[in-house]
Each structure stands twice: as C-alpha cells, then as structure tokens.
Design an enzyme around this catalytic site. Structure first.
Site, short mmCIF file in Angstrom:
data_model
loop_
_atom_site.label_atom_id
_atom_site.label_comp_id
_atom_site.label_asym_id
_atom_site.label_seq_id
_atom_site.Cartn_x
_atom_site.Cartn_y
_atom_site.Cartn_z
CG HIS A 424 -1.81 1.14 1.41
ND1 HIS A 424 -3.17 1.06 1.21
CD2 HIS A 424 -1.56 2.41 1.76
CE1 HIS A 424 -3.71 2.25 1.43
NE2 HIS A 424 -2.75 3.09 1.77
CD GLU A 425 1.63 3.67 3.70
OE1 GLU A 425 1.86 4.73 3.07
OE2 GLU A 425 0.59 3.50 4.35
CG HIS A 428 0.28 6.27 -0.62
ND1 HIS A 428 -0.83 6.77 -1.23
CD2 HIS A 428 -0.16 5.63 0.50
CE1 HIS A 428 -1.91 6.44 -0.52
NE2 HIS A 428 -1.53 5.75 0.53
CG HIS A 431 0.49 8.55 -7.30
ND1 HIS A 431 -0.79 8.66 -6.81
CD2 HIS A 431 0.52 9.33 -8.39
CE1 HIS A 431 -1.50 9.45 -7.59
NE2 HIS A 431 -0.73 9.89 -8.56
ZN LIG Z 1 -2.96 5.22 1.96
#
Ligand SMILES: [Zn+2]
Length: 634
Positions: A424-425, A428, A431
């Site tokens: 998940h991290e 980010h 991105h």
């Molecule tokens: Zn998040």
C-alpha cells in the site's frame, strides 16, 4: 512458520540480494540503536545534518520578505514570472525543511530537539504562506486576457499553467474584498493553499473536547476483569471473540454517547450549518457542490457512488447472512460485524519474503514500475524505515518532496497485514516518484482525491496474487475474508457515511431542525437498509453518528470509497487487459496534478460519473463471496 505461498520467486537482483539482508526480529520496545542501519532510512538527500537543516531554515526565513517586492505588480508578465519562480523555489525549500523535521521526529517522538524542529519548520511554512497570500489573491483577480498576454510575453510561465488554471478555476466565486475579508476572519478562504480540514472548526474542537470529557464506563473483559472503556480500546473490544465482551463494549459506548446526545447533536448540526453557510455565501446551491468543487470533482461522482452502492446492497445482505452462518448465530448485530470469521493463520512474513512477493505480485504493472519498486524496496537505498522501536510513531505512511527519492515509514512486524501495508505505502511512494519524474514542480503534487488509488490497486493485485498461490484452504479463506472486510468497511460503510452526510446537510439546506432524534432516526434507517432485513439494529446503535469524527471533514469520506473502487477496478483491468491497461494507469500516476483529477482518472479507464468501476468492484465482492461460501461448505 513460513507458508508455501511465500516461497521466494527468483526475480533478478532483488531475490539474490534478499539472502544478504541481516536477519532481524522486530521488537517495539527495543531502542532504535539496536536495529541494523540498513533498515533505517537515509535522510541525507534532504539534509546532511541538523545544522544543515537549520541553516536552510534560516536562509528560507531571510528570503521570504523578498516576495513583497511583487505585491500589487502581478499584472506585469515579467513580475508574475519572477514572483512565481521565487515563490515555488521557497515553497520547495520549505517542504524540504518540514519533511526533514517530520521524518526525524517520527522516529524520536519524545526527543525535545526533534519536536522543536517540527514547530520551527511549521512556523517557517506558515510565514511563507502568509507572505505569499497576495499571489493567490492577485492571480484570482487578473483578467483572462491579461493572463493570455502574459503567457505569450513570458513563455516560461507555461510551467505554472496547471497551477494557475486550478487556482483561477473558482475565480467567479470570489466575493468583493470586504466580504472576502470577513469570510477569511471566519475561517473560509478561497485562496488558502492548505486544506481547510487541517484547521479544526470551533465546532470540531468542541466535539473533540466533549468526547474527551465524557466519563467512559467500565466493562468486563475476557478474563472477567473490570476495564475502563475508551475511544482507543473500543475497537479492540468491539472485535472480541467473546460475544459478551463485544456486546457490552458496543452497548456501553453508544449508551454513554446517548447521555450526551443533545450536546453532540448541537456540535454536528453547527458544523453542517457552517458548511452550508459558507457554500451559500459563495453562491453554491448546496454544500456538496461547494466542497467537491474545491477538488474539481463533479457532484455526479457522489450521486453515482450512493446510487450504485444502493443498487448493490443485496450483496452486503448476503455477506451479513454469511457472517451469521459462519459464526453460528441466530441473530446478528453491530457487535458481530468486526470479529474475524476465518481462523487467523499464523503466517510469518519476514521482510525479505514480503519484498520478493510484492515484486512478483506487482509484475503486471510492467518492467519500469518493477524497477522503481525494486529500487525502493532495496533497503540499501534509504527509502525505508522498516521496524518498530521504542519512541517511534505508530502506523505507516509515505512522504516525499520534489527531487529526492520518496520515504516509506513502516512498523513492520512480519505479518500478512504488514506485507499488505508495505505494498500500500509503496503505491503512494511510486505515485509521487513517477509524478516527480514527469512533471515540473508546480504540477507534481496529486490531489487527495487521487491519493488512495495507487495504494489500493497495489493491495488488490497483491491479494489476487496470494489467493491464486494459496494451497491451504484455511489460508485462502483468511485472505478472501480480508478482502470482503476491506470492501465492507471502505466501500459500503464509507458510502453509508457519505449518504448520511448528504442527507443531514440536506436537512440543514431545507431548514429542517437537526435534532438528536432526527440524527438517530436517519442513522438507524441507514444501518437497517445497508445491512439488510436479517440484521438487528439495537436500541442505541443509531448513536454511532456521534462516534465518527469524519463528519466534521466537509464531504471527505466518499473519497475513501471512490479510492478503493478505482484501485480495484484498475487492478482488474490490469489483470484482464494486460499491458495497455497498466500503461494507462502509470500515465495517470505520472500525471501528478497536471490535469483535473477526473480527467487523469478517465485516462486510466475509470469514469466515476458512471456505474462501471463501482460495478467492477461489486463483482469482485460477489466473486469473493462465492469463493468463501464454497470454501465454507467444505
Ligand atoms: Zn494510503
């Protein structure tokens, strides 16, 4: 134990290096110094030392007054260009200063020096924002013609076009200077650069204070001991395997909130009244329109979310029935929604295995993405602060500043959940990394609406990968139930909140008095409709509205639901359509803030004004239900 599905898959360099990583057993009570340096991030790309940080901060403070020279002169193209050049240079410097202080403090929470550095960095940022307020104000009042003239006269201004366009998008909402002055005093500022939610309204402050003052009762825990319930331990007791404990926790929390219902209703009604008043002051018909317009989101996205999820509620009802059956219950209540229905599997996932697994699971995103991911996941590169220790902040996050590599903060403790959080991290982090490489500084920072797409897409691809590899039915069931829970809590539940928010703002807009009784009735009605006819709503369950702080965040919760929906829909497209879908997604990520968010998202194949993406996420939910039902029959 290490489960077979996590057997290392050889992927070039990383898999070979995995063997070189020093073994380490996480211990959240150990000192930071006991953790091998390789597992700590490297802050030197930001500043070489605290002294270098302080010198940069002092230099920044000395340069801020230089902006003044441009006050009142932005109609001149050369002055506009020079002013924006200076502003963005200082802005970047201020971001370096605040990021360094924040990262440093996150691993040394009680260190007074670190805390003082955070305060000083925030003060510097604040000073810059104050000094630069005239820029946003003047840019909003420039005529379109004079701005077009400026673009031709100063080709260098092109770099700022998306920033200026976004700033001027709501120029027609600007009120005469006196009115703007009054609204700014009251806390509503059209040219504020920071998110208004970062400054709590007086109503939100009152709500927080009230919840702090409420004397929470004692309950009986699993060992028969009396324990004091509070907002921090409530979620743990709510998920207790002992039904008496979880029933009592929920009844005690909501029963206590009930005793303060009028005060709590007054703070929420006051907040919603404020939302509506600000919206009307700027000529919006509804608060919904006003707050979505801030991020350039079409209200059709909100309406589409609520109506499409409502059309799919029978799937949630089916899940509630499945839970009832799995738990062997005759009736199911709010307090039965959080207990795991699949046996927990004791899976130990050391970081080296997690890294190999994540790289393999995200391989469908292509070689370039894989290379950037491998770079970030290689702890020698300094992106990661991996393990918990004494005095380290809890949770996980990713943070970045334009230029150096992103940073990923973890409290990795070798669980399956930790591996998912890591994926998940890194969503980010990459991105930001992709946007940084493709965009000039003013267009790199993506809006919050897009933030949870890359992260949940990664989680979704990882989950698919693990489910496909799982050989043990217990493990498979665990993974599938996790997915059902993620969709229940993030898509269904947040949409229910979004619906509540829209309905209650609607009462304010119609002039219907928002009383505790009306809030209770509205919330109970939603609970019954969302969880279905087989679900029992207890006496005080309607008080849950008073437990949710997000209702003070001005139409924010819906973006959790749209984020996960888009993430699942994109993961689905990548799996079924392959490379073209992956490339379109990466182009969206690389787009940063160069175009309106819905336009960027449409490029990745997701149109949130139509039901398609939501339906795709609902099909994933349905398919997962089928799989779990089948596993349960065995
Ligand atoms: Zn998040």
């Amino acid at each position: 134990m290490t489960v077979p599905l996590l057997t290392a898959i050889p992927i070039g360099v990383t898999a070979e290096r995995a063997a070189d990583l020093p073994a380490f057993t996480p211990d959240s009570n150990a000192a930071r110094s006991t953790i091998p340096d390789i597992y700590k991030w490297d802050l030197s790309p930001l500043f070489a030392s605290d002294e270098a940080w302080d010198a940069a901060r002092m230099k920044l403070l000395a340069e801020i007054p230089g902006l003044e020279a441009y006050d009142g002169k932005l109609a001149e193209p050369a002055a506009l260009r020079a002013c924006l050049d200076l502003y963005f240079r200082l802005h970047l410097n201020a971001n370096f200063v605040t990021l360094y202080a924040n990262l440093r403090q996150s691993t040394a929470q009680s260190d007074e020096t670190a805390n003082a550095m955070v305060q000083r960095s925030l003060a510097a940022m604040d000073e810059l924002m104050q000094a630069a307020a005239f820029i946003r104000r003047e840019v909003l009042t420039l005529s379109t013609e004079s701005l077009e003239t400026a673009y031709s006269a100063e080709p260098g201004l092109a770099e700022y076009r998306s920033y200026l366009d976004n700033l001027r998008r709501r120029a027609d909402r600007l009120l005469p200077p006196e009115a703007e002055r009054v609204l700014a005093l009251l806390g509503d500022n059209l040219w504020a650069e920071i998110d208004l939610n970062e400054i709590p309204s007086p109503l939100e402050t009152a709500f927080d204070a009230l919840r702090t003052d409420i004397p929470w009762p004692e309950i009986t825990d699993e060992q028969g001991e009396k324990v004091r319930l509070n907002l921090a331990n409530y979620t743990r007791y709510r998920a207790s395997a002992d039904r008496d404990v979880r029933r009592e926790a929920v009844a005690a929390l909501f029963g206590t909130l009930r005793q303060y219902q009028h005060a709590l209703a007054a703070t929420l009604a006051g907040q919603f009244q404020l939302d509506v008043d600000y919206a009307r002051a700027r000529g919006y018909d509804t608060a919904l329109e006003a707050y979505l317009d801030k991020d350039d989101i079409d209200p059709a996205v909100y309406d589409n979310l609520v109506s499409t999820i409502n059309a799919n509620l029978p799937l949630l009802h089916r899940y509630v029935e499945l839970r009832k059956k799995a738990l062997g219950l005759d009736d199911i209540h709010l307090y039965d929604l959080y207990i795991p229905i699949a046996e927990g599997v004791a899976v130990e996932v050391p970081f080296a295995d997690a890294r190999t697994t994540i790289l393999a699971a995200l391989a469908p995103l292509g070689a370039d993405y894989g290379a950037a991911l491998a770079e970030g996941l290689d702890p020698t590169n300094g992106w990661l602060d991996l393990y918990p220790h004494r005095d380290k902040r809890s949770g996980a996050f990713s943070a970045s500043v334009y230029g150096p590599h992103p940073y990923v903060f973890m409290n990795y403790q070798n669980s399956l959940d930790d591996m998912s959080t890591l994926a998940h991290e890194f969503g980010h982090a990459l991105h930001s990394d992709l946007a940084m490489k493709a965009q000039p500084y003013p267009a790199f920072r993506y809006v919050p609406f897009l933030a949870e797409i890359a992260s949940t897409c990664n989680e979704s691809l990882l989950s698919d990968y693990l489910v496909n590899k799982a050989t043990d039915p217990a493990e498979k069931a665990y993974l599938l139930v996790e997915r059902l829970e993620t969709i229940r809590t993030t898509i269904f539940r947040q949409t229910m909140f979004a619906e509540f928010e829209r309905r209650v703002h609607g009462f304010v807009e119609d002039g219907t008095p928002v009383t505790a009784a009306l809030l209770d009735e509205t919330y109970r009605d939603l609970l019954q409709r969302y969880y279905g006819p087989g679900y029992t709503v207890d006496e005080n369950d309607g008080m849950e509205w008073a437990y949710i702080p997000h209702f003070y965040y001005k139409y924010y919760v819906y973006s959790y639901a749209t984020g996960l929906t888009s993430g699942i829909a994109i993961a689905d497209r990548v799996t079924t359509l392959g490379e073209p879908a992956a490339e379109a997604f990466l182009a969206m990520l690389a787009g940063g803030a160069s175009a309106p968010p819905l336009e960027l998202l449409a490029g990745a194949g997701v149109d949130l004004t139509k039901p398609d993406a939501l339906d795709a996420a609902m099909r994933t939910f349905e398919k997962t239900l089928d799989q779990v039902e089948k596993l349960m029959e065995k």
